[in-house]
Design a protein around this motif. Structure first.
Motif, PDB file in Angstrom:
ATOM      1  N   LEU B 112      14.755   6.452  14.097  1.00 29.81           N
ATOM      2  CA  LEU B 112      14.782   4.990  13.756  1.00 29.81           C
ATOM      3  C   LEU B 112      13.051   4.418  13.910  1.00 29.81           C
ATOM      4  CD1 LEU B 112      17.329   3.208  15.875  1.00 29.81           C
ATOM      5  CD2 LEU B 112      17.040   3.421  13.376  1.00 29.81           C
ATOM      6  N   SER B 113      12.540   5.213  14.919  1.00 32.71           N
ATOM      7  CA  SER B 113      11.106   4.749  15.138  1.00 32.71           C
ATOM      8  C   SER B 113      10.404   5.945  15.829  1.00 32.71           C
ATOM      9  CB  SER B 113      10.979   3.539  15.800  1.00 32.71           C
ATOM     10  OG  SER B 113      11.159   3.977  17.307  1.00 32.71           O
ATOM     11  N   SER B 114       9.084   6.031  16.083  1.00 31.03           N
ATOM     12  CA  SER B 114       8.523   7.104  16.776  1.00 31.03           C
ATOM     13  C   SER B 114       9.050   7.367  18.111  1.00 31.03           C
ATOM     14  CB  SER B 114       7.218   6.771  16.810  1.00 31.03           C
ATOM     15  OG  SER B 114       6.789   5.781  17.765  1.00 31.03           O
ATOM     16  N   SER B 115       9.829   6.488  18.646  1.00 27.94           N
ATOM     17  CA  SER B 115      10.477   6.906  19.854  1.00 27.94           C
ATOM     18  C   SER B 115      11.872   6.650  20.295  1.00 27.94           C
ATOM     19  CB  SER B 115       9.626   6.060  20.920  1.00 27.94           C
ATOM     20  OG  SER B 115       9.467   4.550  20.769  1.00 27.94           O
ATOM     21  N   VAL B 116      12.578   6.434  18.900  1.00 26.00           N
ATOM     22  CA  VAL B 116      13.986   6.093  19.156  1.00 26.00           C
ATOM     23  C   VAL B 116      14.726   7.010  18.193  1.00 26.00           C
ATOM     24  CG1 VAL B 116      15.861   4.245  19.172  1.00 26.00           C
ATOM     25  CG2 VAL B 116      13.532   3.848  19.932  1.00 26.00           C
ATOM     26  N   ASP B 117      15.911   7.428  18.482  1.00 18.43           N
ATOM     27  CA  ASP B 117      16.837   8.165  17.520  1.00 18.43           C
ATOM     28  C   ASP B 117      18.006   7.670  17.741  1.00 18.43           C
ATOM     29  OD1 ASP B 117      14.800   9.966  16.720  1.00 18.43           O
ATOM     30  OD2 ASP B 117      15.447  11.592  17.918  1.00 18.43           O
ATOM     31  N   VAL B 118      18.893   7.602  16.688  1.00 14.80           N
ATOM     32  CA  VAL B 118      20.214   7.106  16.686  1.00 14.80           C
ATOM     33  C   VAL B 118      21.255   8.092  16.144  1.00 14.80           C
ATOM     34  CG1 VAL B 118      19.910   5.885  14.498  1.00 14.80           C
ATOM     35  CG2 VAL B 118      21.408   5.047  16.052  1.00 14.80           C
ATOM     36  N   ALA B 119      22.205   7.896  16.554  1.00 13.83           N
ATOM     37  CA  ALA B 119      23.393   8.750  15.947  1.00 13.83           C
ATOM     38  C   ALA B 119      24.686   7.858  15.966  1.00 13.83           C
ATOM     39  CB  ALA B 119      23.751   9.981  16.710  1.00 13.83           C
ATOM     40  N   ARG B 120      25.190   7.433  14.869  1.00 11.52           N
ATOM     41  CA  ARG B 120      26.172   6.717  14.511  1.00 11.52           C
ATOM     42  C   ARG B 120      27.529   7.270  14.526  1.00 11.52           C
ATOM     43  NH1 ARG B 120      22.142   4.817  11.086  1.00 11.52           N
ATOM     44  NH2 ARG B 120      21.178   2.763  11.516  1.00 11.52           N
ATOM     45  N   PHE B 121      28.585   6.298  14.979  1.00 12.76           N
ATOM     46  CA  PHE B 121      29.991   7.005  15.170  1.00 12.76           C
ATOM     47  C   PHE B 121      30.607   6.101  14.221  1.00 12.76           C
ATOM     48  CE2 PHE B 121      28.751   7.530  19.839  1.00 12.76           C
ATOM     49  CZ  PHE B 121      28.848   8.862  19.810  1.00 12.76           C
ATOM     50  N   GLU B 122      31.621   6.877  13.632  1.00 12.25           N
ATOM     51  CA  GLU B 122      32.681   6.388  12.738  1.00 12.25           C
ATOM     52  C   GLU B 122      33.981   5.957  13.752  1.00 12.25           C
ATOM     53  OE1 GLU B 122      34.863   8.187   8.984  1.00 12.25           O
ATOM     54  OE2 GLU B 122      32.802   8.972   9.439  1.00 12.25           O
ATOM     55  N   THR B 123      34.153   4.637  13.943  1.00  6.07           N
ATOM     56  CA  THR B 123      35.270   4.140  14.667  1.00  6.07           C
ATOM     57  C   THR B 123      36.298   3.598  14.204  1.00  6.07           C
ATOM     58  OG1 THR B 123      33.893   2.151  15.361  1.00  6.07           O
ATOM     59  CG2 THR B 123      33.585   4.116  16.650  1.00  6.07           C
ATOM     60  N   GLY B 124      36.429   3.596  12.711  1.00  6.22           N
ATOM     61  CA  GLY B 124      37.897   2.957  12.112  1.00  6.22           C
ATOM     62  C   GLY B 124      37.769   1.320  12.295  1.00  6.22           C
ATOM     63  N   GLN B 125      36.721   0.709  12.472  1.00  8.16           N
ATOM     64  CA  GLN B 125      36.425  -0.820  12.473  1.00  8.16           C
ATOM     65  C   GLN B 125      35.291  -1.157  11.883  1.00  8.16           C
ATOM     66  OE1 GLN B 125      34.430  -2.639  14.796  1.00  8.16           O
ATOM     67  NE2 GLN B 125      33.521  -0.475  15.105  1.00  8.16           N
ATOM     68  N   GLU B 126      35.288  -2.551  11.494  1.00  9.32           N
ATOM     69  CA  GLU B 126      34.015  -2.756  10.569  1.00  9.32           C
ATOM     70  C   GLU B 126      33.177  -3.963  11.162  1.00  9.32           C
ATOM     71  OE1 GLU B 126      35.495  -3.341   6.742  1.00  9.32           O
ATOM     72  OE2 GLU B 126      35.679  -1.280   6.440  1.00  9.32           O
ATOM     73  N   ASP B 127      33.644  -4.286  12.398  1.00 10.54           N
ATOM     74  CA  ASP B 127      33.301  -5.518  13.003  1.00 10.54           C
ATOM     75  C   ASP B 127      31.834  -5.120  13.960  1.00 10.54           C
ATOM     76  OD1 ASP B 127      35.142  -6.940  12.174  1.00 10.54           O
ATOM     77  OD2 ASP B 127      36.215  -6.463  14.107  1.00 10.54           O
ATOM     78  N   PHE B 128      31.711  -3.956  14.317  1.00 11.27           N
ATOM     79  CA  PHE B 128      30.590  -3.576  15.263  1.00 11.27           C
ATOM     80  C   PHE B 128      30.159  -2.149  14.538  1.00 11.27           C
ATOM     81  CE2 PHE B 128      32.372  -6.523  17.909  1.00 11.27           C
ATOM     82  CZ  PHE B 128      31.469  -6.947  18.451  1.00 11.27           C
ATOM     83  N   GLU B 129      28.769  -1.886  14.524  1.00 11.13           N
ATOM     84  CA  GLU B 129      28.434  -0.614  14.608  1.00 11.13           C
ATOM     85  C   GLU B 129      28.002   0.064  15.997  1.00 11.13           C
ATOM     86  OE1 GLU B 129      24.948   0.719  11.861  1.00 11.13           O
ATOM     87  OE2 GLU B 129      23.863   0.745  13.731  1.00 11.13           O
ATOM     88  N   VAL B 130      28.943   1.209  15.887  1.00 11.86           N
ATOM     89  CA  VAL B 130      28.841   1.747  17.319  1.00 11.86           C
ATOM     90  C   VAL B 130      27.995   3.022  17.425  1.00 11.86           C
ATOM     91  CG1 VAL B 130      30.277   3.009  19.310  1.00 11.86           C
ATOM     92  CG2 VAL B 130      31.207   0.770  17.887  1.00 11.86           C
ATOM     93  N   ALA B 131      27.168   3.337  18.129  1.00 12.99           N
ATOM     94  CA  ALA B 131      26.174   4.463  17.953  1.00 12.99           C
ATOM     95  C   ALA B 131      25.494   4.788  19.399  1.00 12.99           C
ATOM     96  CB  ALA B 131      24.842   3.795  17.137  1.00 12.99           C
ATOM     97  N   LEU B 132      24.841   6.063  19.531  1.00 12.25           N
ATOM     98  CA  LEU B 132      24.218   6.327  20.701  1.00 12.25           C
ATOM     99  C   LEU B 132      22.722   6.313  20.234  1.00 12.25           C
ATOM    100  CD1 LEU B 132      25.656   9.689  21.738  1.00 12.25           C
ATOM    101  CD2 LEU B 132      26.118   7.385  22.599  1.00 12.25           C
ATOM    102  N   SER B 194      25.801   1.848  22.189  1.00 12.25           N
ATOM    103  CA  SER B 194      25.496   0.464  21.897  1.00 12.25           C
ATOM    104  C   SER B 194      26.668   0.004  20.802  1.00 12.25           C
ATOM    105  CB  SER B 194      24.219   0.443  21.234  1.00 12.25           C
ATOM    106  OG  SER B 194      23.879   0.696  20.120  1.00 12.25           O
ATOM    107  N   ALA B 195      26.922  -1.262  20.936  1.00 13.02           N
ATOM    108  CA  ALA B 195      27.873  -1.715  19.755  1.00 13.02           C
ATOM    109  C   ALA B 195      27.328  -3.048  19.228  1.00 13.02           C
ATOM    110  CB  ALA B 195      29.175  -2.082  20.344  1.00 13.02           C
ATOM    111  N   LEU B 196      26.984  -2.794  18.073  1.00 10.15           N
ATOM    112  CA  LEU B 196      26.027  -3.915  17.547  1.00 10.15           C
ATOM    113  C   LEU B 196      26.668  -4.636  16.501  1.00 10.15           C
ATOM    114  CD1 LEU B 196      23.118  -5.309  17.038  1.00 10.15           C
ATOM    115  CD2 LEU B 196      22.823  -3.286  15.554  1.00 10.15           C
ATOM    116  N   SER B 197      26.965  -6.039  16.367  1.00 11.15           N
ATOM    117  CA  SER B 197      27.711  -6.909  15.802  1.00 11.15           C
ATOM    118  C   SER B 197      27.040  -7.188  14.424  1.00 11.15           C
ATOM    119  CB  SER B 197      28.443  -8.014  16.363  1.00 11.15           C
ATOM    120  OG  SER B 197      27.530  -8.972  16.405  1.00 11.15           O
ATOM    121  N   ALA B 198      26.024  -7.306  14.399  1.00 13.85           N
ATOM    122  CA  ALA B 198      25.094  -8.005  13.368  1.00 13.85           C
ATOM    123  C   ALA B 198      23.725  -7.252  13.391  1.00 13.85           C
ATOM    124  CB  ALA B 198      25.084  -9.384  13.204  1.00 13.85           C
TER     125      ALA B 198
END
Lengths: 217, 219
Positions: B112-132, B194-198
């Motif tokens: 994501l940036s020089s110091s942050v990586d992300v791994a997204r999950f598929e969680t069967g819902q569309e209100d939040f993005e759930v990720a590590l 994290s779970a991010l709604s927007a």
């Protein structure tokens, strides 16, 4: 009553230092009949004990299933839920820990998870990677509250529930039995969300389930 | 596992979790916090007692004929013994472990940036993005604002922002309008659920370079 003052589970229950299995079998640990029956099912596959549990909890579970008319509800849900929950009770009884919860509370958590998952399966065509049950895998640990504390809080909940003002009782039932979120309860009752939240909090404070606000960190 | 968390979900969230009315994404975060926090587990047990008391006072309904026999006929004589998860190997909460095993959008970390990586999950819902999110040791994340709610649970290591240091098990909610700049601890990487709604809005004028932060990407 010195044991009430201590935080240590071991002191609250000196026997726990010894043979843990013997503690679980001891009848003075949790003596209500449903917990005893559930222990028998877990330990010896006791079909008679299971049948007694079924006769008691089956109709209650059906009542619980019919209390929620959330999306996904269908007329046969009640008996389907009873079957699914009771078979889970049989299969999982070996993992029941009487030190952690009464049979009624344990069966309630199984029923709640089953009801949510059944409603979701009916209303959602997407594959859902997680079932509600997956949120309830607690680490294996010594009981978070001593049995004595649990019994006191169960008694307190039972006795104070009957004395709640009608408007608090009504909202608790909407949330727990009908499966309504606070937002849905607020829309249905025509009350601001803040009022719903504070009524719920007042009810929980009266039952001493939560302590007053300053304990919130 | 222990009781070191300093930041907890509030009573209303725990109650909704206990009643089963909390949405999937925040439920994943609450369950992750419970994995670490015995104080909230004890609170949850008391809330479950309320639900069980209400259930046992519900109006019993007569079962259809044959339901009992059907169940009795389906009892397996060999009961399932619960498998104990080896908590030494993996100190992650059960729900996260299961998502990691089956529901990663990609098997590799995305930068994501020089110091942050992300791994997204598929969680069967569309209100939040759930990720590590993984913040490297001492890593600075872009200063950002929130358009929507963000739930964060520290799973490993620690990070800090202007207000506090957040350690394993800590549960945080960021509201729209909260601006912060998390920093990874110097002594090791930090992994958060994290779970991010927007989408997050960057306040850094070069923010557009960090495009992935701007995107919500529910699967």
């Amino acid at each position: 009553m010195g044991m009430l003052k201590t935080e240590s589970k071991n002191l609250a229950n000196p026997r726990i230092n010894g043979d843990r299995v013997a503690v679980l079998k001891s009848t003075e640990k949790r003596s209500d009949q449903w917990s005893q029956l559930l222990i028998s099912v877990g330990e010896t596959h006791d079909r008679q004990a299971f049948a007694k549990l079924f006769q008691h909890f089956g109709p209650l579970l059906k009542g619980f299933a019919h209390a929620s008319r959330n999306e996904g509800w269908f007329p046969g849900l009640g008996d389907d839920l009873v079957q699914e929950v009771m078979i889970k009770v049989w299969n999982k009884a070996a993992g029941y820990n009487a030190e952690k919860a009464s049979a009624t509370t344990w069966i309630y958590t199984v029923a709640r998870n089953c009801r949510i998952d059944m409603l979701r399966r009916k209303s959602n065509t997407q594959h859902l990677p997680l079932e509600n049950e997956d949120f309830w895998h607690e680490p294996d640990e010594e009981t978070p509250i001593s049995l004595l504390q649990q019994k006191r809080s169960e008694d307190k909940v039972q006795s104070s529930l009957a004395q709640l003002p009608k408007e608090q009782d009504e909202i608790l039932r909407k949330v727990y039995l009908e499966g309504k979120s606070h937002a849905e309860a607020s829309a249905e009752l025509g009350l601001p969300l803040g009022t719903v939240k504070s009524r719920v909090r007042l009810a929980l404070q009266k039952m001493q389930v939560i302590v007053s606000t300053e304990a919130q960190e | 596992m222990n009781n070191t968390s300093q930041f907890h979900p509030d009573d209303t969230m725990l109650l909704e979790f206990s009643a089963g009315t909390l949405a999937t994404a925040p439920s994943i975060c609450v369950s992750a916090h419970l994995h670490f926090c015995s104080k909230c587990r004890a609170q949850l047990l008391r809330l479950d007692q309320v639900g069980s008391q209400l259930m046992s006072e519900a109006e019993p309904l007569e079962l259809e004929e044959g339901t009992f026999d059907k169940v009795m006929a389906n009892l397996d004589s060999s009961q399932q013994i619960p498998v104990k998860v080896d908590s030494q190997q993996n100190n992650y909460p059960f729900s996260v472990t299961k998502l990691l095993k089956n529901n990663l959008v990609s098997q590799t970390w995305k930068r994501l940036s020089s110091s942050v990586d992300v791994a997204r999950f598929e969680t069967g819902q569309e209100d939040f993005e759930v990720a590590l999110h993984k913040i490297c040791a001492g890593g600075k994340t872009p200063k950002h604002d929130h358009h929507g709610l963000e739930y964060t649970v520290v799973l490993k290591g620690s990070f800090s922002d202007e207000n506090a240091v957040y350690r394993e098990g800590d549960f945080l909610i960021r509201q729209p309008g909260d601006v912060h700049q998390p920093m990874g601890a110097q002594n090791g990487e930090c992994i958060c659920l994290s779970a991010l709604s927007a989408p997050i809005k960057l306040t850094n004028p070069l923010g557009f370079l960090m495009k992935p932060w701007l995107r919500i990407n529910p699967m």
